[in-house]
Structures are given as C-alpha cells and as structure tokens.
Write an enzyme that holds these catalytic residues in place. Structure first.
Site, PDB file in Angstrom:
ATOM      1  N   PRO A   1       0.814  -1.207   0.000  1.00  0.00           N
ATOM      2  CA  PRO A   1       0.000   0.000   0.000  1.00  0.00           C
ATOM      3  C   PRO A   1       0.856   1.269   0.000  1.00  0.00           C
ATOM      4  O   PRO A   1       1.865   1.353   0.688  1.00  0.00           O
ATOM      5  CB  PRO A   1      -0.805  -0.101   1.292  1.00  0.00           C
ATOM      6  CG  PRO A   1      -0.842  -1.549   1.595  1.00  0.00           C
ATOM      7  CD  PRO A   1       0.460  -2.087   1.125  1.00  0.00           C
TER       8      PRO A   1
ATOM      9  N   LYS B   1      -2.898  -5.443   5.654  1.00  0.00           N
ATOM     10  CA  LYS B   1      -1.578  -5.696   5.072  1.00  0.00           C
ATOM     11  C   LYS B   1      -0.525  -5.362   6.117  1.00  0.00           C
ATOM     12  O   LYS B   1      -0.716  -4.460   6.930  1.00  0.00           O
ATOM     13  CB  LYS B   1      -1.357  -4.834   3.836  1.00  0.00           C
ATOM     14  CG  LYS B   1      -2.437  -5.001   2.775  1.00  0.00           C
ATOM     15  CD  LYS B   1      -1.868  -5.415   1.490  1.00  0.00           C
ATOM     16  CE  LYS B   1      -2.982  -5.544   0.447  1.00  0.00           C
ATOM     17  NZ  LYS B   1      -2.489  -6.001  -0.796  1.00  0.00           N
TER      18      LYS B   1
END
Length: 120
Positions: free
Chosen positions: A2, A33
């Site tokens: 990300p 994540k």
C-alpha cells in the site's frame, strides 16, 4: 505494498512524525496488510486551491494490490477523511481521494515483482 500519498497546501510543520506513523498504522489495518510494506508520502506546502480558495485542502491517492473496490473504498474513504480532519484539520469537503488497485505483476520490489515473490 500500500502507498498513500497526500498532496496538501498545509505547511510542513503540520505534518508531524505522529501523523505519518498514524497514517501508516491506519492503512495497514484498513487493508489488512503488514505495515512493513506500507509507504506514506505527504507533500506539504503545495500551491493548491480548492473551490477557488487557498484554505487547507488536499488530494489523497491510495494505491494497493487488492483490498480496494466499490464497497471497500467507501469504508476506506470514511476512515481517511476522518483522519485528515482530526489530525490535519482538512475538512471532507476540501479533499478528493483517488483509489488505484494494481495487479501484482505491475509493482516492483526486491529486484522483481510482487507477483514473482508472492504469486498473487
């Protein structure tokens, strides 16, 4: 992987290490994540206007491999807009947000791609 990028006309002094670490933790949790893959970049002191005024404003870009989509983006937007208002004083009517879902083969890392490393 990300990546969250904020371009804003706020001065650099407003973007504290706590703001960056808060964004990183939030994005990691939001997208489920590992934070070790999350990258935050805030570009302060930008020459920007929104609605014809130079009051605090921003454009936010969230890029991820997966974990984005029609319904998820609504939830992500709510969290990010709330964070920006609380920590940077940028109201939700002075920002745009762009979401970009990338294929793992289009993102490089460690000399190869995420697809090669993780098969997704």
């Amino acid at each position: 992987m990300p990546f969250l990028e904020v371009s804003t006309n706020l001065p650099k002094e407003k973007v504290t290490p706590e703001v960056l670490s808060g964004l990183s933790k939030m994005v990691s949790e939001m997208l489920d994540k590992s934070e070790s893959y999350c990258m935050m970049r805030v570009l302060p002191d930008q020459l920007m206007t929104f609605g014809g005024t130079s009051e605090p404003c921003a454009v936010v870009r969230l890029i991820s491999i997966g974990r984005l989509g029609v319904e998820l983006n609504k939830k992500h937007a709510a969290k990010i807009f709330a964070f920006m208002d609380k920590h940077l004083g940028i109201s939700n009517d002075r920002m745009f947000m762009v979401f970009q879902d990338l294929d793992s083969s289009t993102v490089g890392y460690k000399g190869t791609t995420f697809h090669e490393l993780y098969g997704r």
